[in-house]
Design a protein around this motif. Structure first.
Motif, PDB file in Angstrom:
ATOM      1  N   UNK A 138       0.827  -1.203   0.000  1.00  0.00           N
ATOM      2  CA  UNK A 138       0.000   0.000   0.000  1.00  0.00           C
ATOM      3  C   UNK A 138       0.866   1.260   0.000  1.00  0.00           C
ATOM      4  N   UNK A 139       0.438   2.296  -0.718  1.00  0.00           N
ATOM      5  CA  UNK A 139       1.149   3.571  -0.653  1.00  0.00           C
ATOM      6  C   UNK A 139       1.192   4.105   0.781  1.00  0.00           C
ATOM      7  N   UNK A 140       2.175   4.930   1.060  1.00  0.00           N
ATOM      8  CA  UNK A 140       2.356   5.474   2.408  1.00  0.00           C
ATOM      9  C   UNK A 140       1.081   6.152   2.902  1.00  0.00           C
ATOM     10  N   UNK A 141       0.698   5.808   4.118  1.00  0.00           N
ATOM     11  CA  UNK A 141      -0.455   6.430   4.757  1.00  0.00           C
ATOM     12  C   UNK A 141      -1.790   5.828   4.372  1.00  0.00           C
ATOM     13  N   UNK A 142      -1.799   4.956   3.370  1.00  0.00           N
ATOM     14  CA  UNK A 142      -3.069   4.422   2.874  1.00  0.00           C
ATOM     15  C   UNK A 142      -3.705   3.459   3.877  1.00  0.00           C
ATOM     16  N   UNK A 143      -2.901   2.658   4.553  1.00  0.00           N
ATOM     17  CA  UNK A 143      -3.450   1.669   5.472  1.00  0.00           C
ATOM     18  C   UNK A 143      -4.302   2.328   6.551  1.00  0.00           C
ATOM     19  N   UNK A 144      -3.794   3.455   7.102  1.00  0.00           N
ATOM     20  CA  UNK A 144      -4.541   4.159   8.138  1.00  0.00           C
ATOM     21  C   UNK A 144      -5.835   4.733   7.576  1.00  0.00           C
ATOM     22  N   UNK A 145      -5.766   5.294   6.370  1.00  0.00           N
ATOM     23  CA  UNK A 145      -6.945   5.924   5.782  1.00  0.00           C
ATOM     24  C   UNK A 145      -8.026   4.898   5.429  1.00  0.00           C
ATOM     25  N   UNK A 146      -7.620   3.656   5.177  1.00  0.00           N
ATOM     26  CA  UNK A 146      -8.583   2.633   4.772  1.00  0.00           C
ATOM     27  C   UNK A 146      -9.171   1.852   5.939  1.00  0.00           C
TER      28      UNK A 146
END
Length: 480
Positions: free
Chosen positions: A330-338
């Motif tokens: 996942x692109x940086x920061x995407x895991x938290x946003x999802x």
């Protein structure tokens, strides 16, 4: 039990070593066993691991292993197309399967010596050499082709027409010449699988397909994973490709014969499976989640996978996505946003069970035929993204023929050759499928198709009766 099994009609099933080809034949094995038919499945040691667990509770289904031959140019331990490092090895894999003929004939010889020859062998289209083996033992060979009736008919007609032409000047935007089939929507040459519409099929891959098609022509008939209410209009266009009035037997959707949800369950990551079910349960609004999966054969670049996840994020629709790539992250920061909005699975999943879940409202799919049938059977509309083989024809059939989905908008040109669909197009497509008027119409059409599909496999339904007639004719021919 042994004496009871000896009296039962016997069918041998020989799948091609690829998940998409094996799975429907395992469903067919279960359907036959439910009719008091003894089934022997032929496969190789590595493939037998998952299959043996699947058939463990079915005393009428037996598994026989034959060794997968070593082949120059093919990496060791590759007994399934899913094991190939890349599709560059695909032709070598196909050619290697020809060396299975000798051990296959040893199995038939043992059956002959024990007076247990089958009433037929059902083998995959790619295993065309099984015809010669069957003829040597006086056994009818039926072909199983993983395609639907429509796509098969189009491909076969286009192939023959291309071979009859010295040159082929059709551009991709031109309609292909397809005599003998009436299609109520527009096809172009670009919709045909690569290599079908060329005038000379003299490359090694085409030669392999030609040999398999010749064996198919001389076989006893063909079992198709479809049903007459869906594709019956195209059966008459397909049957001329079999000699002496051989029949096309529509026996599907084969996935609906398996009501136990056990197929390949033993091969699943059990923890992942529980995580998926728990996550779906939290999204209790019916038809609120989109399922995303592109099959096991398609290669998707890292840049394109990034576009997919950004597009899904922008759409704002909860999603469950099966990612096959081992190198993408996942692109940086995407895991938290999802968190709570999207779930990504990395291992094999129980796709039919997911599609049947009440929270699933759409399927972003490559339109492999198994996936199309599983989606329609569950009444789930399709956002089509065809990638290879006959998938574009399947997508056309779903979108233009059934109106049970629509296709993603692909980029006409791109600076990055490894990106075909933009995040904007993915966002628009997902939102329209899940929330728009086109999506509502597609959902109604897919639900209607699902109801008919379920009726087809029930007692008295078209596929149930087709399978009954097939068994009856084979048993009658054995008694002659």
């Amino acid at each position: 039990m042994a004496s009871q099994l000896e009296k039962l009609p016997h069918v041998v099933i020989f799948p091609f070593m690829a998940h998409g080809h094996t799975l429907p034949l395992l469903h067919l094995s279960k359907a036959l066993s439910q009719r008091q038919i003894k089934v022997t499945i032929i496969t190789t040691p590595s493939n037998s691991i998952s299959i043996s667990k699947y058939i463990a509770n079915y005393p009428f289904i037996n598994l026989v292993q034959i060794p997968f031959p070593p082949c120059p140019g093919l990496p060791d331990c590759c007994e399934n197309t899913a094991d190939l490092p890349s599709m560059d090895f695909y032709l070598s894999f196909l050619l290697a399967t020809k060396h299975l003929q000798e051990p296959f004939e040893r199995v038939l010889r043992q059956m002959s010596e024990s007076d247990s020859l089958p009433i037929c062998v059902i083998s995959d289209f790619f295993l065309g050499w099984t015809l010669a083996s069957c003829k040597a033992f006086g056994i009818p060979r039926l072909v199983f082709n993983g395609m639907g009736v429509f796509s098969m008919a189009v491909v076969k007609i286009a192939w023959v027409q291309a071979e009859n032409c010295e040159t082929n000047s059709n551009s991709e935007s031109d309609p292909p010449y397809l005599p003998g089939i009436e299609i109520p929507f527009v096809l172009t040459c670009a919709d045909l699988p690569e290599g079908v519409n060329i005038p000379h099929h003299d490359d090694p891959y085409s030669q392999f397909l030609s040999e398999a098609a010749e064996a198919e022509f001389h076989s006893w008939g063909s079992v198709v994973n479809s049903f007459l209410e869906l594709e019956g209009n195209y059966v008459s266009s397909l049957e001329p490709f079999y000699q002496n009035g051989a029949k096309v037997w529509c026996a599907g959707p084969l996935c609906l014969y398996d009501n136990s949800d056990e197929c390949f369950r033993s091969s699943l990551d059990q923890h992942q499976h529980e995580v998926i079910l728990n996550w779906l349960a939290k999204h209790s609004v019916p038809a609120s989640v989109i399922f995303v999966s592109f099959g096991t054969q398609s290669h998707i670049s890292t840049a394109q996978l990034d576009e997919v996840v950004y597009g899904l994020e922008e759409a704002g629709v909860p999603f469950l996505w099966v990612v096959r790539s081992n190198s993408w992250s996942l692109p940086d920061g995407m895991e938290e946003r999802l968190t709570g909005k999207g779930l990504i699975a990395r291992q094999w999943v129980d796709q039919p069970a997911i599609l049947k879940h009440s929270s699933i409202g759409g399927f972003l799919s490559h339109c492999g035929w198994n996936s199309v049938l599983e989606s329609l059977s569950a009444g789930v509309p399709i956002l089509a993204w065809p990638m290879l083989a006959e998938q574009t024809l399947n997508a056309k059939f779903v979108v233009e023929g059934l109106h049970a989905g629509f296709e993603l908008e692909k980029m006409q040109s791109s600076e990055a050759e490894d990106v075909r669909v933009s995040r904007e197009a993915i966002c628009r497509g997902v939102k329209e499928l899940m929330e728009g008027s086109k999506g509502r119409i597609a959902r109604e059409k897919s639900q209607a198709s699902g109801e008919v599909a379920r009726q087809a496999v029930e007692e008295g339904g078209s596929s149930y009766l087709s399978l009954t007639k097939l068994i009856d004719q084979l048993c009658a021919s054995q008694l002659k």
